[in-house]
Design an enzyme around this catalytic site. Structure first.
Site, PDB file in Angstrom:
ATOM      1  N   ARG A 140      25.117  -0.131  13.478  1.00 49.07           N
ATOM      2  CA  ARG A 140      25.987  -1.243  13.085  1.00 49.07           C
ATOM      3  C   ARG A 140      26.706  -0.898  11.779  1.00 49.07           C
ATOM      4  NH1 ARG A 140      23.375  -4.854  11.289  1.00 49.07           N
ATOM      5  NH2 ARG A 140      21.239  -4.111  11.612  1.00 49.07           N
TER       6      ARG A 140
ATOM      7  N   TYR B   4      28.849   1.382  19.779  1.00 52.82           N
ATOM      8  CA  TYR B   4      27.424   1.250  19.495  1.00 52.82           C
ATOM      9  C   TYR B   4      26.915  -0.183  19.732  1.00 52.82           C
ATOM     10  CZ  TYR B   4      23.074   0.547  17.180  1.00 52.82           C
ATOM     11  OH  TYR B   4      21.787   0.159  16.944  1.00 52.82           O
TER      12      TYR B   4
ATOM     13  N   LYS C 149      24.248  -9.340  19.002  1.00 52.93           N
ATOM     14  CA  LYS C 149      24.293  -9.810  17.620  1.00 52.93           C
ATOM     15  C   LYS C 149      25.507 -10.708  17.364  1.00 52.93           C
ATOM     16  CE  LYS C 149      20.425  -8.223  16.689  1.00 52.93           C
ATOM     17  NZ  LYS C 149      19.874  -7.006  16.314  1.00 52.93           N
TER      18      LYS C 149
ATOM     19  N   HIS D  66      16.878 -14.052  14.356  1.00 51.65           N
ATOM     20  CA  HIS D  66      16.598 -12.628  14.643  1.00 51.65           C
ATOM     21  C   HIS D  66      15.083 -12.471  14.759  1.00 51.65           C
ATOM     22  CE1 HIS D  66      17.275  -8.165  13.227  1.00 51.65           C
ATOM     23  NE2 HIS D  66      17.205  -8.256  14.530  1.00 51.65           N
TER      24      HIS D  66
ATOM     25  N   SER E  23      16.048  -5.325  11.072  1.00 46.53           N
ATOM     26  CA  SER E  23      16.251  -4.278  12.066  1.00 46.53           C
ATOM     27  C   SER E  23      15.347  -3.082  11.778  1.00 46.53           C
ATOM     28  CB  SER E  23      17.709  -3.826  12.053  1.00 46.53           C
ATOM     29  OG  SER E  23      18.539  -4.935  12.299  1.00 46.53           O
TER      30      SER E  23
ATOM     31  N   CYS F 122      12.138  -2.894  11.842  1.00 50.01           N
ATOM     32  CA  CYS F 122      10.945  -3.228  11.049  1.00 50.01           C
ATOM     33  C   CYS F 122       9.807  -3.772  11.903  1.00 50.01           C
ATOM     34  CB  CYS F 122      11.297  -4.200   9.943  1.00 50.01           C
ATOM     35  SG  CYS F 122      12.332  -3.431   8.671  1.00 50.01           S
TER      36      CYS F 122
ATOM     37  N   ASP G 186      13.886  -9.587  20.112  1.00 47.71           N
ATOM     38  CA  ASP G 186      14.923  -9.446  19.080  1.00 47.71           C
ATOM     39  C   ASP G 186      15.581 -10.768  18.676  1.00 47.71           C
ATOM     40  OD1 ASP G 186      16.292  -7.410  17.432  1.00 47.71           O
ATOM     41  OD2 ASP G 186      18.090  -8.039  18.479  1.00 47.71           O
TER      42      ASP G 186
ATOM     43  N   ARG H 207      18.229   4.839  20.742  1.00 51.09           N
ATOM     44  CA  ARG H 207      17.794   3.594  21.382  1.00 51.09           C
ATOM     45  C   ARG H 207      17.578   3.766  22.876  1.00 51.09           C
ATOM     46  NH1 ARG H 207      17.408  -1.322  18.035  1.00 51.09           N
ATOM     47  NH2 ARG H 207      18.037  -0.552  16.001  1.00 51.09           N
TER      48      ARG H 207
HETATM   49  N1  GTP Z   1       3.677   1.847  10.076  1.00 52.61           N
HETATM   50  C1  GTP Z   1       4.089   0.997  11.004  1.00 52.61           C
HETATM   51  N2  GTP Z   1       5.262   1.243  11.637  1.00 52.61           N
HETATM   52  C2  GTP Z   1       5.665   0.362  12.569  1.00 52.61           C
HETATM   53  C3  GTP Z   1       4.887  -0.785  12.921  1.00 52.61           C
HETATM   54  N3  GTP Z   1       5.552  -1.463  13.878  1.00 52.61           N
HETATM   55  C4  GTP Z   1       6.698  -0.762  14.110  1.00 52.61           C
HETATM   56  N4  GTP Z   1       6.765   0.332  13.337  1.00 52.61           N
HETATM   57  C5  GTP Z   1       7.841   1.378  13.359  1.00 52.61           C
HETATM   58  O1  GTP Z   1       9.045   0.806  12.914  1.00 52.61           O
HETATM   59  C6  GTP Z   1      10.158   1.285  13.673  1.00 52.61           C
HETATM   60  C7  GTP Z   1      10.936   0.156  14.239  1.00 52.61           C
HETATM   61  O2  GTP Z   1      10.128  -0.646  15.051  1.00 52.61           O
HETATM   62  P1  GTP Z   1      10.726  -1.662  16.131  1.00 52.61           P
HETATM   63  O3  GTP Z   1       9.575  -2.443  16.687  1.00 52.61           O
HETATM   64  O4  GTP Z   1      11.554  -0.928  17.094  1.00 52.61           O
HETATM   65  O5  GTP Z   1      11.679  -2.555  15.195  1.00 52.61           O
HETATM   66  P2  GTP Z   1      12.629  -3.798  15.567  1.00 52.61           P
HETATM   67  O6  GTP Z   1      12.416  -4.818  14.506  1.00 52.61           O
HETATM   68  O7  GTP Z   1      12.395  -4.217  16.965  1.00 52.61           O
HETATM   69  O8  GTP Z   1      14.089  -3.151  15.416  1.00 52.61           O
HETATM   70  P3  GTP Z   1      15.560  -3.638  15.922  1.00 52.61           P
HETATM   71  O9  GTP Z   1      15.634  -3.380  17.374  1.00 52.61           O
HETATM   72  O10 GTP Z   1      16.474  -2.761  15.121  1.00 52.61           O
HETATM   73  O11 GTP Z   1      15.787  -5.066  15.566  1.00 52.61           O
HETATM   74  C8  GTP Z   1       9.578   2.219  14.738  1.00 52.61           C
HETATM   75  O12 GTP Z   1       9.732   3.546  14.350  1.00 52.61           O
HETATM   76  C9  GTP Z   1       8.131   1.830  14.791  1.00 52.61           C
HETATM   77  O13 GTP Z   1       7.315   2.888  15.192  1.00 52.61           O
HETATM   78  C10 GTP Z   1       3.637  -0.994  12.256  1.00 52.61           C
HETATM   79  O14 GTP Z   1       2.900  -1.959  12.492  1.00 52.61           O
HETATM   80  N5  GTP Z   1       3.290  -0.077  11.299  1.00 52.61           N
HETATM   81  O1  OAA Z   2      21.978  -4.806  16.955  1.00 53.64           O
HETATM   82  C1  OAA Z   2      21.670  -3.605  17.085  1.00 53.64           C
HETATM   83  O2  OAA Z   2      22.480  -2.717  17.142  1.00 53.64           O
HETATM   84  C2  OAA Z   2      20.228  -3.245  17.209  1.00 53.64           C
HETATM   85  C3  OAA Z   2      19.358  -4.246  16.634  1.00 53.64           C
HETATM   86  O3  OAA Z   2      18.620  -4.922  17.318  1.00 53.64           O
HETATM   87  C4  OAA Z   2      19.438  -4.466  15.193  1.00 53.64           C
HETATM   88  O4  OAA Z   2      20.092  -3.692  14.499  1.00 53.64           O
HETATM   89  O5  OAA Z   2      18.807  -5.435  14.719  1.00 53.64           O
HETATM   90 MN    MN Z   3      17.418  -6.386  16.011  1.00 53.03          MN
END
Ligand code: GTP
Ligand code: OAA
Ligand code: MN
Length: 585
Positions: A82, A214, A223, A243, A265, A267, A294, A383
């Site tokens: 983004r 993207y 989003k 979110h 994002s 996290c 999400d 992704r």
């Molecule tokens: N150390 C640690 N890393 C984590 C944990 N949960 C997720 N991660 C890492 O954080 C990164 C992002 O995790 P996602 O669950 O994909 O994050 P998200 O909030 O869904 O991301 P978006 O799709 O961007 O909104 C990945 O590389 C995970 O492996 C956790 O409990 N501990």
């Molecule tokens: O919106 C996107 O491109 C992917 C996503 O979930 C974020 O960044 O929170």
């Molecule tokens: Mn997201």
């Protein structure tokens, strides 16, 4: 001469809704496509799109024996995340967009971006993509139409939303009753980072996005619609567009508590939403059900509780870090019928990314022979796109038109210091303050520096379509007579020790934190007051994967860091005056 029977004109394309046909005509007059295709969302249409993209190189086939129906898309190397600095909220009054958004006057924004759209679809197909955000028969669901010249976007929208004939039928039905759909116009353009804008016109229910293919910039249902436009509508209509993931936590008695959690994002939302409890919990009968990973739309029901739906129908998840250890449910989900973007591939054509396993990939995300000197093999924001119901933990309630009742709201950030593993807010107002004060270190999900601490209220900094001061006031307004509001918690899975290592094992072990939350909801666990909120009692959370010293540290507020944290929060909140509601001053 005898009249020769003339061939019938092709079946009427278009819609019964004049407003939709007129808009498509206007857009076609501006963008000048060679062809127009109205998407019906069928399997056959998806197959044709994929075949076309395989033929022109937009997609690469992955190993169909190990990953049937899986394809790889390599984006332009300059178009991988983004672009917050090019994302605008264009309200009539500048103040309505708030200091949290970039703003441009609507007339100027239209003029600027329409100049780019002029003739941009020459030689291309214009796709009309009707979609529904939320279960197709849900009163909480909302519809939109995206016009795009990208077959990759169409294929992704089919996985991420209820796209096609059923959505069009709902749009026509609602249109006949005078209800508007959200209009999104998208073109990948020349993919020139200097000719790229993502513009939102909440007062017109319109989105215009140019120059990026993207996800968050181009899949306009996600989003742009489901957060930026929807948050604006939600404020006017008395609901919340957030979110947040939504999960159902089933206990050994068979009772399920639904929890919504907002993390910025990359996290941890997808990971938490698909959590598999540790063996000891599974043996007792604990289960986690995935409703969404999400986005969450929720509104007060007649019973005073907040009822939530996931407006999406798929996952657009972060690949790096996904493994059999961290997220086996995700790994099972993406074994088939998945579009991968910017991952690496092994020599036998399987998708690969850092953290998956110890194989060495053959090609990196740009298709070059893998060389560690070039950086990670998979792009850090690579992704997968996949239909949600392929997930083994997909909740049977995910399609419920009424949604699910929310028992807890969780805020969380990526904080290497200060913030403890978990604490509970004292009440709703305190919880809103905790959400408003949220901080997190930046990730690869947006362009720019990674690992920089910034304030990200409710994980909505990049996504709230209006002034944060008004947004906080809107949150506070849910605390009213008759409301049965969820408890609010704050978590941090990312606290680090002095040696830079994560103190808490995370992933499945996060179940121990969820269990404490449920005990707090039930009133069966005590808590200890602290300057930031209510903490678990000593010994209430332990993990076999974490030493006693590390658990003790991770559960504590870092007292030395707290004064600076509080100063920063006060400064941050002052930035939203004069619209900052008085309980947050
Ligand atoms: N150390 C640690 N890393 C984590 C944990 N949960 C997720 N991660 C890492 O954080 C990164 C992002 O995790 P996602 O669950 O994909 O994050 P998200 O909030 O869904 O991301 P978006 O799709 O961007 O909104 C990945 O590389 C995970 O492996 C956790 O409990 N501990
Ligand atoms: O919106 C996107 O491109 C992917 C996503 O979930 C974020 O960044 O929170
Ligand atoms: Mn997201």
């Amino acid at each position: 001469m005898n009249a020769v029977p003339r061939p019938q004109p092709p079946p009427a394309q278009g819609s019964r809704l004049a407003a939709l046909n007129d808009w498509v005509d206007q857009v076609a007059a501006l963008t000048k496509p060679d062809r127009i295709h109205w998407c019906d969302g069928s399997e056959a249409e998806y197959r044709d799109l994929v075949a076309g993209m395989l033929a022109d190189g937009t997609l690469v086939e992955l190993n169909q024996d190990t990953h049937p129906g899986c394809y790889l898309h390599r984006s332009d190397p300059q178009d991988v995340a983004r672009v917050e600095h090019l994302t605008f909220v264009c309200t009539r009054e500048r103040d309505d967009a708030g200091p949290n958004n970039h703003w441009m006057a609507p007339a100027q924004a239209h003029e600027t971006i329409d100049r780019l759209f002029d003739g941009c679809m020459r030689g291309r197909t214009l796709y009309v993509v009707p979609y529904c955000m939320g279960p197709i028969d849900s009163p909480l669901a909302r519809c939109g139409v995206e016009i795009t010249d990208s077959p990759y976007v169409v294929a992704n929208m089919r996985l991420m939303t209820r796209m096609g004939a059923a959505a069009l039928a709902r749009i026509e039905r609602e249109g006949a009753q005078g209800k508007a759909f959200v209009r999104g116009l998208h073109s990948t353009g020349e993919l020139d980072p200097d000719r790229r804008f993502i513009m939102h016109f909440p007062e017109e229910l319109a989105i215009k996005s140019y120059g990026s293919g993207y996800g968050g910039n181009a899949l306009l249902g996600k989003k742009c619609h489901a957060l930026r436009i929807a948050s604006w509508q939600a404020r006017q209509e008395g609901w919340l567009a957030e979110h947040m993931l939504i999960l159902g936590l089933e206990d050994p008695q068979g009772e399920t508590h639904y929890i919504a959690a907002a993390f910025p994002s990359a996290c941890g939302k997808t990971n938490l939403a698909m959590l598999i409890p540790p063996e000891g919990y599974r043996a007792l009968g604990w289960k986690v059900w995935t409703v969404g990973d999400d986005i969450c739309w929720m509104r007060p029901g007649t019973d005073g509780r907040l009822w939530a739906i996931n407006p999406e129908a798929g996952y657009f998840g972060v690949a790096p870090g996904t493994s059999a250890r961290t997220n086996p449910n995700a790994l099972a989900t993406i074994q088939r019928d998945t579009i991968y973007t910017n991952v690496a591939v092994t020599d036998d054509g399987q998708p690969w990314w850092e953290g998956l396993d110890d194989r060495v990939p053959a090609l990196d995300w740009q298709g070059r022979p893998y060389d560690p000197a070039n950086g990670p093999a998979a792009h850090p924001n690579s992704r997968f796109t996949v239909a949600a119901m392929q997930c083994p933990s997909w909740s049977p309630r995910a399609e419920d038109p009424q949604g699910v009742p929310i028992s807890a709201i969780v805020f969380g950030g990526r904080r290497s210091s200060v913030m403890p593993l978990v604490f509970e807010a004292r009440d709703w107002t305190h919880g809103v303050r905790v959400g408003a004060a949220m901080g997190s270190e930046t990730t690869a999900a947006a362009t720019g520096a990674v690992g920089v601490m910034r304030r990200d209220p409710m994980a909505m900094k990049p996504f709230c379509g209006y002034h944060f001061g008004d947004y906080f006031a809107h949150w506070l307004s849910f605390d009213r007579p008759g409301a049965k509001l969820p408890k609010i918690f704050h978590v941090n899975w990312f606290r680090k020790g002095d040696d830079g290592r994560f103190l808490w094992p995370g992933f499945g072990e996060n179940m121990r934190v969820l269990e404490w939350m449920v005990a707090r909801i039930r009133g069966t666990a005590a808590a200890v007051d602290s300057p930031i909120g209510l903490l678990p009692e000593a010994g209430a959370i332990v993990s076999p994967a974490c030493s006693r010293e590390d658990v003790e540290r991770v559960l504590q507020v870092d007292a030395a860091g707290l004064p600076q944290e509080q100063t920063e929060i006060a400064q941050h909140l002052q930035g939203f005056r004069p619209r900052l509601p008085s309980p947050l001053v």
